[in-house]
Design a protein around this motif. Structure first.
Motif, mmCIF file in Angstrom:
data_model
loop_
_atom_site.group_PDB
_atom_site.id
_atom_site.type_symbol
_atom_site.label_atom_id
_atom_site.label_comp_id
_atom_site.label_asym_id
_atom_site.label_seq_id
_atom_site.Cartn_x
_atom_site.Cartn_y
_atom_site.Cartn_z
ATOM 1 N N ARG A 187 -2.989 2.421 5.227
ATOM 2 C CA ARG A 187 -4.053 3.413 5.310
ATOM 3 C C ARG A 187 -3.614 4.731 4.672
ATOM 4 N NH1 ARG A 187 -8.878 4.552 4.256
ATOM 5 N NH2 ARG A 187 -9.698 6.327 5.399
ATOM 6 N N ALA A 188 -2.361 5.133 4.911
ATOM 7 C CA ALA A 188 -1.837 6.350 4.290
ATOM 8 C C ALA A 188 -1.858 6.228 2.766
ATOM 9 C CB ALA A 188 -0.419 6.614 4.783
ATOM 10 N N LEU A 189 -1.474 5.053 2.271
ATOM 11 C CA LEU A 189 -1.472 4.825 0.822
ATOM 12 C C LEU A 189 -2.890 4.838 0.260
ATOM 13 C CD1 LEU A 189 0.162 4.177 -1.703
ATOM 14 C CD2 LEU A 189 -0.035 1.739 -1.116
ATOM 15 N N ASP A 190 -3.827 4.230 0.977
ATOM 16 C CA ASP A 190 -5.223 4.212 0.516
ATOM 17 C C ASP A 190 -5.781 5.625 0.367
ATOM 18 O OD1 ASP A 190 -5.214 1.468 0.441
ATOM 19 O OD2 ASP A 190 -6.174 1.221 2.410
ATOM 20 N N ILE A 191 -5.467 6.507 1.320
ATOM 21 C CA ILE A 191 -5.961 7.888 1.251
ATOM 22 C C ILE A 191 -5.348 8.602 0.050
ATOM 23 C CG2 ILE A 191 -5.991 10.119 2.426
ATOM 24 C CD1 ILE A 191 -6.023 8.587 5.084
ATOM 25 N N ALA A 192 -4.034 8.419 -0.133
ATOM 26 C CA ALA A 192 -3.352 9.072 -1.256
ATOM 27 C C ALA A 192 -3.924 8.613 -2.595
ATOM 28 C CB ALA A 192 -1.856 8.779 -1.180
ATOM 29 N N ILE A 193 -4.209 7.327 -2.707
ATOM 30 C CA ILE A 193 -4.759 6.792 -3.959
ATOM 31 C C ILE A 193 -6.201 7.268 -4.161
ATOM 32 C CG2 ILE A 193 -5.479 4.668 -5.115
ATOM 33 C CD1 ILE A 193 -3.063 3.285 -3.844
ATOM 34 N N LYS A 194 -6.993 7.222 -3.118
ATOM 35 C CA LYS A 194 -8.406 7.604 -3.223
ATOM 36 C C LYS A 194 -8.566 9.063 -3.660
ATOM 37 C CE LYS A 194 -12.695 7.979 -0.553
ATOM 38 N NZ LYS A 194 -13.345 7.733 0.761
ATOM 39 N N TYR A 195 -7.758 9.941 -3.055
ATOM 40 C CA TYR A 195 -7.886 11.371 -3.352
ATOM 41 C C TYR A 195 -6.901 11.845 -4.435
ATOM 42 C CZ TYR A 195 -10.883 11.710 0.759
ATOM 43 O OH TYR A 195 -11.901 11.549 1.673
ATOM 44 N N ARG A 196 -6.076 10.892 -4.932
ATOM 45 C CA ARG A 196 -5.119 11.180 -6.001
ATOM 46 C C ARG A 196 -4.225 12.359 -5.644
ATOM 47 N NH1 ARG A 196 -9.039 10.502 -11.371
ATOM 48 N NH2 ARG A 196 -9.650 8.343 -10.943
ATOM 49 N N ASN A 197 -3.663 12.283 -4.464
ATOM 50 C CA ASN A 197 -2.814 13.373 -3.985
ATOM 51 C C ASN A 197 -1.812 12.840 -2.964
ATOM 52 O OD1 ASN A 197 -1.810 15.939 -3.668
ATOM 53 N ND2 ASN A 197 -3.809 16.875 -3.231
ATOM 54 N N HIS A 198 -0.628 13.412 -2.978
ATOM 55 C CA HIS A 198 0.428 13.127 -2.000
ATOM 56 C C HIS A 198 0.945 11.690 -2.056
ATOM 57 C CE1 HIS A 198 -0.467 17.049 -0.536
ATOM 58 N NE2 HIS A 198 -1.583 16.721 0.082
ATOM 59 N N LEU A 199 0.806 11.050 -3.194
ATOM 60 C CA LEU A 199 1.338 9.692 -3.322
ATOM 61 C C LEU A 199 2.854 9.696 -3.166
ATOM 62 C CD1 LEU A 199 0.567 6.737 -3.932
ATOM 63 C CD2 LEU A 199 0.965 7.218 -6.353
ATOM 64 N N ASP A 200 3.503 10.747 -3.675
ATOM 65 C CA ASP A 200 4.954 10.828 -3.560
ATOM 66 C C ASP A 200 5.415 10.935 -2.111
ATOM 67 O OD1 ASP A 200 3.697 13.272 -3.364
ATOM 68 O OD2 ASP A 200 5.326 14.403 -4.321
ATOM 69 N N ILE A 201 4.628 11.614 -1.271
ATOM 70 C CA ILE A 201 4.981 11.752 0.144
ATOM 71 C C ILE A 201 4.924 10.401 0.841
ATOM 72 C CG2 ILE A 201 4.204 12.718 2.349
ATOM 73 C CD1 ILE A 201 3.382 15.231 0.857
ATOM 74 N N VAL A 202 3.862 9.644 0.577
ATOM 75 C CA VAL A 202 3.729 8.320 1.194
ATOM 76 C C VAL A 202 4.882 7.411 0.772
ATOM 77 C CG1 VAL A 202 2.280 6.278 1.435
ATOM 78 C CG2 VAL A 202 1.215 8.531 1.281
ATOM 79 N N VAL A 203 5.175 7.374 -0.523
ATOM 80 C CA VAL A 203 6.237 6.502 -1.045
ATOM 81 C C VAL A 203 7.598 6.917 -0.490
ATOM 82 C CG1 VAL A 203 7.486 5.828 -3.128
ATOM 83 C CG2 VAL A 203 4.980 5.868 -3.126
ATOM 84 N N ALA A 204 7.837 8.219 -0.388
ATOM 85 C CA ALA A 204 9.132 8.708 0.092
ATOM 86 C C ALA A 204 9.373 8.299 1.545
ATOM 87 C CB ALA A 204 9.198 10.222 -0.046
ATOM 88 N N TYR A 205 8.385 8.512 2.388
ATOM 89 C CA TYR A 205 8.551 8.155 3.802
ATOM 90 C C TYR A 205 8.607 6.641 3.991
ATOM 91 C CZ TYR A 205 8.070 12.895 5.585
ATOM 92 O OH TYR A 205 8.293 14.223 5.870
ATOM 93 N N ARG A 206 7.869 5.913 3.188
ATOM 94 C CA ARG A 206 7.924 4.445 3.245
ATOM 95 C C ARG A 206 9.316 3.946 2.855
ATOM 96 N NH1 ARG A 206 5.245 -0.377 4.901
ATOM 97 N NH2 ARG A 206 5.622 -2.000 3.348
ATOM 98 N N GLU A 207 9.865 4.522 1.816
ATOM 99 C CA GLU A 207 11.195 4.114 1.351
ATOM 100 C C GLU A 207 12.256 4.415 2.398
ATOM 101 O OE1 GLU A 207 13.934 6.101 -1.890
ATOM 102 O OE2 GLU A 207 12.431 4.814 -2.883
ATOM 103 N N ARG A 208 12.162 5.591 3.014
ATOM 104 C CA ARG A 208 13.131 5.957 4.050
ATOM 105 C C ARG A 208 13.010 5.048 5.267
ATOM 106 N NH1 ARG A 208 13.368 12.049 6.364
ATOM 107 N NH2 ARG A 208 11.564 11.359 7.569
ATOM 108 N N TYR A 209 11.780 4.687 5.604
ATOM 109 C CA TYR A 209 11.540 3.785 6.735
ATOM 110 C C TYR A 209 12.174 2.418 6.484
ATOM 111 C CZ TYR A 209 8.871 0.574 9.707
ATOM 112 O OH TYR A 209 8.502 -0.417 10.595
#
Length: 259
Positions: A187-209
């Motif tokens: 869901r976090a990724l879908d929002i980032a893609i839809k609004y074309r913003n903060h994709l790097d934040i989602v990927v960074a936290y996903r990678e750390r997780y």
């Protein structure tokens, strides 16, 4: 409290009073509950009246009329009476009625978004984690952010997200971070893609997780997003997060200036 399952499930067991009904015999039925009077029909047809503590009815009336200071005084009066009855007891709340009153006031105040009153109630109930969470909510700069966290407190994450996305302009960072903290990664990724913003934040936290569990990415959508983002720069991400919070605070100031 009838709304307990929708407001605060954890207080459900604290917000009721139980009484021994063996004196009314088998198959007795409650036929009416008006104010603090319970009408009970016994098996032989006799109608008897049971009186519930009048303070509970009074608390409801005060809460419905938004008289929060009077609600607090009533609960504190009952607490003082309990303390005087048990001078050698160090426990905060003694009687079932007193415990029920603080629980009811907590739910009444949360239903009306009276966070200061709710915080005092949870403190009396020794709910430290919830006191700290309510203090955190009150520090959020935007009204939409506060409302979303209150919905999250009530275990309504979809409603919380909707409040953030319907804000003007949308609080995208807070909505994405909400889903990340709930591990709703897609869901976090879908929002980032839809609004074309903060994709790097989602990927960074996903990678750390994933690194915490020594796992590699297996979701194709995240694999593609990782390629788009490239190298993760945590310093840049933290700067971006600080800027988002500053912008949210600035929006609050602008709203006040318009008023």
């Amino acid at each position: 409290h009838a709304g307990a399952p929708f407001i605060e499930k954890d207080l459900l067991y604290r917000s009721f009073l139980s009484f021994d009904a063996t004196d009314y015999g088998r198959n007795a039925q409650i036929v009416a509950f008006t104010n603090n009077r319970v009408s009970i029909r016994k098996m032989d047809g006799a109608l008897v009246i049971f009186i519930v503590a009048s303070e509970i009815t009074l608390l409801y009336d005060l809460g419905r009329n938004l008289k929060w200071d009077e609600c607090l005084r009533l609960c504190r009066h009952l607490k003082t009476a309990d303390m005087n009855a048990n001078p050698n007891d160090n426990v905060k709340i003694y009687s079932d009625t007193c415990r029920c009153m603080w629980s009811l006031l907590a739910m009444l105040s949360m239903s009306k978004k009276q966070l200061n009153i709710a915080e005092l109630c949870y403190a009396e109930l020794d709910e430290v984690a919830k006191v700290e969470y309510l203090q955190y909510i009150q520090q959020i700069p935007s009204d939409e952010g506060k409302q979303a966290e209150i919905s999250l407190f009530k275990r309504l994450p979809d409603e919380a997200e909707r409040i953030l996305l319907q804000a003007s302009p949308p609080l995208l960072y807070r909505a994405i971070k909400l889903n990340i903290e709930l591990y709703r990664w897609n869901r976090a990724l879908d929002i980032a893609i839809k609004y074309r913003n903060h994709l790097d934040i989602v990927v960074a936290y996903r990678e750390r997780y994933l690194k915490q569990f020594n796992k590699s990415e297996s979701d194709n959508k995240f694999v593609q997003a990782t390629k788009e983002v490239g190298q993760i720069d945590w310093e840049a991400i933290r700067d971006k997060e600080r800027q988002e919070l500053e912008d949210e605070s600035g929006r609050r100031s602008n709203n006040y200036s318009r008023k």
